[in-house]
Enzyme design. Structure first.
Site, PDB file in Angstrom:
ATOM      1  N   ARG A   1       8.445  25.105 -18.718  1.00  0.00           N
ATOM      2  CA  ARG A   1       8.919  24.557 -17.442  1.00  0.00           C
ATOM      3  C   ARG A   1       8.461  25.426 -16.270  1.00  0.00           C
ATOM      4  O   ARG A   1       8.167  24.924 -15.192  1.00  0.00           O
ATOM      5  CB  ARG A   1      10.433  24.398 -17.458  1.00  0.00           C
TER       6      ARG A   1
ATOM      7  N   ASP B   1      20.600  25.987  -8.892  1.00  0.00           N
ATOM      8  CA  ASP B   1      20.664  24.570  -9.273  1.00  0.00           C
ATOM      9  C   ASP B   1      20.834  24.592 -10.795  1.00  0.00           C
ATOM     10  O   ASP B   1      19.856  24.617 -11.532  1.00  0.00           O
ATOM     11  CB  ASP B   1      19.357  23.891  -8.840  1.00  0.00           C
TER      12      ASP B   1
ATOM     13  N   ALA C   1      14.566  27.224 -11.341  1.00  0.00           N
ATOM     14  CA  ALA C   1      13.747  26.529 -10.339  1.00  0.00           C
ATOM     15  C   ALA C   1      12.871  25.398 -10.853  1.00  0.00           C
ATOM     16  O   ALA C   1      12.421  24.569 -10.066  1.00  0.00           O
ATOM     17  CB  ALA C   1      12.870  27.549  -9.616  1.00  0.00           C
ATOM     18  N   ALA C   2      12.588  25.353 -12.171  1.00  0.00           N
ATOM     19  CA  ALA C   2      11.617  24.366 -12.662  1.00  0.00           C
ATOM     20  C   ALA C   2      12.201  22.954 -12.672  1.00  0.00           C
ATOM     21  O   ALA C   2      13.382  22.796 -12.965  1.00  0.00           O
ATOM     22  CB  ALA C   2      11.170  24.744 -14.066  1.00  0.00           C
ATOM     23  N   PRO C   3      11.393  21.935 -12.356  1.00  0.00           N
ATOM     24  CA  PRO C   3       9.954  21.977 -12.030  1.00  0.00           C
ATOM     25  C   PRO C   3       9.635  22.215 -10.558  1.00  0.00           C
ATOM     26  O   PRO C   3       8.474  22.068 -10.174  1.00  0.00           O
ATOM     27  CB  PRO C   3       9.480  20.585 -12.461  1.00  0.00           C
ATOM     28  N   GLY C   4      10.609  22.573  -9.734  1.00  0.00           N
ATOM     29  CA  GLY C   4      10.252  22.965  -8.374  1.00  0.00           C
ATOM     30  C   GLY C   4      10.737  22.071  -7.257  1.00  0.00           C
ATOM     31  O   GLY C   4      10.323  22.228  -6.115  1.00  0.00           O
ATOM     32  N   GLY C   5      11.628  21.138  -7.571  1.00  0.00           N
ATOM     33  CA  GLY C   5      12.136  20.229  -6.532  1.00  0.00           C
ATOM     34  C   GLY C   5      12.770  20.968  -5.359  1.00  0.00           C
ATOM     35  O   GLY C   5      12.597  20.585  -4.206  1.00  0.00           O
ATOM     36  N   LYS C   6      13.523  22.023  -5.663  1.00  0.00           N
ATOM     37  CA  LYS C   6      14.151  22.789  -4.584  1.00  0.00           C
ATOM     38  C   LYS C   6      13.192  23.884  -4.110  1.00  0.00           C
ATOM     39  O   LYS C   6      13.083  24.143  -2.918  1.00  0.00           O
ATOM     40  CB  LYS C   6      15.460  23.437  -5.047  1.00  0.00           C
TER      41      LYS C   6
ATOM     42  N   CYS D   1      23.977  18.223 -10.984  1.00  0.00           N
ATOM     43  CA  CYS D   1      23.867  16.763 -10.860  1.00  0.00           C
ATOM     44  C   CYS D   1      24.889  16.126 -11.798  1.00  0.00           C
ATOM     45  O   CYS D   1      24.586  15.190 -12.524  1.00  0.00           O
ATOM     46  CB  CYS D   1      22.452  16.282 -11.119  1.00  0.00           C
TER      47      CYS D   1
HETATM   48  N1  SAM Z   1      15.951  23.249  -9.521  1.00  0.00           N
HETATM   49  C1  SAM Z   1      15.081  22.399 -10.326  1.00  0.00           C
HETATM   50  C2  SAM Z   1      14.437  21.361  -9.440  1.00  0.00           C
HETATM   51  O1  SAM Z   1      14.983  21.057  -8.391  1.00  0.00           O
HETATM   52  O2  SAM Z   1      13.341  20.872  -9.785  1.00  0.00           O
HETATM   53  C3  SAM Z   1      15.836  21.774 -11.481  1.00  0.00           C
HETATM   54  C4  SAM Z   1      16.533  22.774 -12.339  1.00  0.00           C
HETATM   55  S1  SAM Z   1      17.319  22.115 -13.762  1.00  0.00           S
HETATM   56  C5  SAM Z   1      18.707  21.355 -13.119  1.00  0.00           C
HETATM   57  C6  SAM Z   1      17.974  23.541 -14.526  1.00  0.00           C
HETATM   58  C7  SAM Z   1      16.962  24.556 -15.025  1.00  0.00           C
HETATM   59  O3  SAM Z   1      17.698  25.662 -15.548  1.00  0.00           O
HETATM   60  C8  SAM Z   1      16.057  24.097 -16.139  1.00  0.00           C
HETATM   61  O4  SAM Z   1      14.717  24.144 -15.707  1.00  0.00           O
HETATM   62  C9  SAM Z   1      16.291  25.065 -17.289  1.00  0.00           C
HETATM   63  O5  SAM Z   1      15.095  25.477 -17.920  1.00  0.00           O
HETATM   64  C10 SAM Z   1      16.988  26.235 -16.620  1.00  0.00           C
HETATM   65  N2  SAM Z   1      17.976  26.936 -17.478  1.00  0.00           N
HETATM   66  C11 SAM Z   1      18.633  26.484 -18.537  1.00  0.00           C
HETATM   67  N3  SAM Z   1      19.450  27.429 -19.047  1.00  0.00           N
HETATM   68  C12 SAM Z   1      19.308  28.515 -18.284  1.00  0.00           C
HETATM   69  C13 SAM Z   1      19.871  29.809 -18.303  1.00  0.00           C
HETATM   70  N4  SAM Z   1      20.756  30.184 -19.204  1.00  0.00           N
HETATM   71  N5  SAM Z   1      19.470  30.653 -17.376  1.00  0.00           N
HETATM   72  C14 SAM Z   1      18.549  30.283 -16.440  1.00  0.00           C
HETATM   73  N6  SAM Z   1      17.994  29.074 -16.377  1.00  0.00           N
HETATM   74  C15 SAM Z   1      18.361  28.196 -17.276  1.00  0.00           C
END
Ligand code: SAM
Length: 466
Positions: free
Chosen positions: A142, A182, A114-119, A235
Site C-alpha cells: 500500500r 485516518d 496514509a495509503a493510498p494517499g487520498g488525504k 469511515c
Molecule cells: N488515509 C488513506 C487515504 O485517504 O487514502 C486511507 C487509510 S486506510 C483508512 C487505513 C490505513 O491504515 C491502511 O492503508 C492500512 O494499511 C493502515 N494500517 C492498518 N493497520 C495499521 C496499524 N496498526 N498501524 C498503522 N497503519 C495501519
C-alpha cells in the site's frame, strides 16, 4: 422492506438504536446510487482554470473547497489531465478530513496511515512545496501505491515511510505541527460503495479495531508539538471506534482537547452519550449518507495545549560536482526558470549511486526508518549526461520551463503519447528545435520526450501507462 444490499442484522439493530426516527431514511439511502468525486490539485492548477478546461461535466461539492462531483459515465482516470496529476479521484465524504485540517506552507505534517494517499495528496498540495510531509503506511504494497500517487501529484517535500507507528513515535517526539490519523476501521460508512465490507463485518472486529485506534491515537498525540493539531477520522458509524476512541484519548492525554471544525449545514454532531459523556464530543462531525451526497464518515480535531515554538531545520547540503554539471546542462536544455514556482535549491540535491534526489527542505531524524522515498527522485546520472525521471516531469509546474509543447485536450497525440507512441511535432509547436521537451495537455506537464528532426521520442514510462 426489500433491500438489494444485505446488511448484517447486528449492524442494523445498533443503527436503529443510534438513529431512532431517522433510521428509515438512513436505510433508504442504501437504495440510492453512490456519488463520485474528484479533488483538484491546487498546487498545480486553480479551480477556476480547472473548470475552464475539464472535458466532462463537474459540479462543486458544497462542503469541500476544491472538490467536484462527476457523473458515473465520465471516465476521469482516462483523461490526460488526470495523468498530469491535476486531480485525485476520491469519494466526496473522504475529502472532508484533509479539508478540515488547516495546513500552512512550512508546516511539518504527518499522515500516519496514509495509503493510498487520498488525504496525503491533499496535505502535500496545501504545503505548496514548503515544510515537510511524512506520509506513512504500515503495509509495503500500500505504501508503494501511496508513493505513486504523491509522485503523480508532484509533491517534492515528502518522506514516504513504511513503518510501524511505534517506531515513528520514537523518532519524532513532539515534532509535527499537524497530524492526520485516518485510522483503519470497520468501514460501516462504505457499505454502499463496497458491499464486500459488510460481509466481513462483526461487532467483535469493531472492538478489536477500537483497540488499535486507541494505540494509534496515543502515538499520534505524542508526535504532536504543543499548539499542534491532530485530525482523527474513520469511515465508520460505530460509537466504540468514533466517540469511544476520542474519549479515550481525552482521558489519557490531558493536554489534548477537541476543537471546532469549519461547519456545513448537513454535518451531524458527535454524540457525548456515545463516548464518555464529555460535552466537547459535540465538536466531532459525523457524516450520514441520508443527510448528504456522500458516504459515512467521522472526524475529530484535537489541539495540544501550549504554544508552538517555531524553529527551522533547513538543509545545508552540497551537490557533487558531476551532478551539478550534468543537471545544469539539462536545466539549460529545458529552459528551467523555477522549480514549482521557486528558485531551484542546489543545497537539496543528493546523489546516491547514479540516482539523483531533491530532498525535502527540512532536516529531520529519518535515520534507521524504513522508507520508500526521501524527497523527489529527479533522475539518473549516465556516463556524460543526466536522464530525467517521470516523477520529475510531474513535479514541474506550467510556468517552470520554456520547453513545453502545449496540445489541446482534443489532440489525438495525447492518448498516443500515453500509449508509448513516437509523435510528429511541427517546428511551430516546439519551443526548441531539438532536445528534451515536456508534452503538455493544455499547458500542464505530462511527461518528457526528446525531439529529433520533428519527431518526439517518447519518454513516458510503460509502468505509468493508464
Ligand atoms: N488515509 C488513506 C487515504 O485517504 O487514502 C486511507 C487509510 S486506510 C483508512 C487505513 C490505513 O491504515 C491502511 O492503508 C492500512 O494499511 C493502515 N494500517 C492498518 N493497520 C495499521 C496499524 N496498526 N498501524 C498503522 N497503519 C495501519
Amino acid at each position: 422492506m426489500e433491500r438489494e444490499l444485505k446488511l448484517p442484522e447486528a449492524f442494523l439493530d445498533r443503527m436503529k438504536e443510534m438513529l431512532g426516527e431517522e433510521f428509515g431514511e438512513f436505510i433508504e439511502s442504501y437504495e440510492k446510487p453512490r456519488t463520485y468525486g474528484l479533488r483538484v490539485n491546487t498546487f498545480k492548477i486553480s479551480c477556476e482554470e480547472f473548470e475552464k478546461i475539464v472535458p466532462f461535466p463537474v459540479k462543486r461539492i458544497p462542503w469541500v473547497e476544491n472538490g467536484y462531483f462527476y457523473g458515473e459515465d465520465s471516465r476521469p482516470a482516462r483523461c490526460p489531465l488526470y495523468q498530469a496529476g491535476l486531480y485525485y479521484l476520491q469519494e466526496p465524504s473522504a475529502m472532508t478530513p484533509a479539508s478540515r485540517l488547516p495546513v500552512e506552507p512550512g508546516d511539518y505534517v504527518l499522515d500516519l496511515c496514509a495509503a493510498p494517499g487520498g488525504k496525503a495528496t491533499a496535505l502535500g498540495a496545501k504545503l505548496r512545496g514548503q515544510g515537510l510531509l511524512v506520509a506513512n503506511d504500515i503495509s509495503t504494497s500500500r505504501a508503494r501505491a501511496l508513493l505513486r500517487n504523491l509522485e503523480l501529484f508532484g509533491i517534492s517535500n515528502v518522506f514516504v515511510a513504511n513503518e510501524k507507528p511505534a517506531r515513528l513515535a520514537q523518532a519524532f517526539p513532539e515534532f509535527f505541527h499537524k497530524i492526520v490519523l485516518d485510522a483503519p476501521c470497520s468501514g460501516e460508512g462504505m457499505f454502499r460503495k463496497d458491499e464486500a465490507l459488510s460481509r466481513d463485518w462483526t461487532p467483535e472486529k469493531s472492538q478489536e479495531l477500537a483497540k488499535v485506534q486507541r494505540e494509534l491515537l496515543l502515538q499520534a498525540a505524542d508526535m504532536l508539538r504543543p499548539g499542534g493539531l491532530l485530525l482523527y477520522s474513520t469511515c465508520t458509524f460505530a460509537p466504540c471506534e468514533d466517540e469511544g476512541s476520542v474519549s479515550y484519548l481525552l482521558e489519557q492525554r490531558r493536554d489534548m482537547e477537541l476543537t471546532d471544525m469549519e461547519a456545513y449545514e448537513s454535518f451531524s454532531q458527535g454524540n457525548p452519550a456515545w463516548g464518555n459523556g464529555d460535552a466537547s464530543l459535540k465538536k466531532c462531525i459525523r457524516i450520514f449518507p441520508h443527510k448528504m451526497n456522500g458516504e459515512g464518515h467521522f472526524l475529530a480535531l484535537f489541539q495540544k495545549k501550549g504554544a508552538t515554538l517555531t524553529e527551522s531545520r533547513t538543509l545545508q547540503g552540497k551537490p557533487d560536482k558531476n551532478t551539478q554539471k550534468w543537471l545544469t546542462e539539462f536545466f539549460h536544455e529545458i529552459g528551467l526558470k523555477t522549480f514549482q514556482g521557486s528558485p531551484f535549491d542546489w543545497t537539496r540535491v543528493e546523489t546516491r549511486g547514479e540516482k539523483v534526489y531533491y530532498l525535502p527542505p527540512v532536516q529531520a531524524n529519518f535515520r534507521g526508518l524504513n522508507f520508500l522515498r526521501n524527497g523527489l527522485y529527479l533522475g539518473d546520472l549516465k556516463k556524460n549526461r543526466f536522464e530525467p525521471s517521470h516523477p520529475f516531469a510531474l513535479a514541474l509546474h506550467k510556468d517552470d520551463i520554456e520547453a513545453g509543447i502545449p496540445l489541446p485536450l482534443s489532440d489525438d497525440r495525447l492518448p498516443r503519447y500515453l500509449n508509448g507512441e513516437t509523435l510528429q511535432i511541427t517546428p511551430e509547436e516546439a519551443p526548441h528545435p531539438k532536445g528534451w521537451h515536456l508534452l503538455c495537455p493544455e499547458t500542464y506537464p505530462l511527461g518528457f520526450g526528446k525531439l529529433v528532426n520533428q519527431t518526439l521520442k517518447n519518454k513516458y514510462p510503460a509502468t505509468w501507462r493508464p
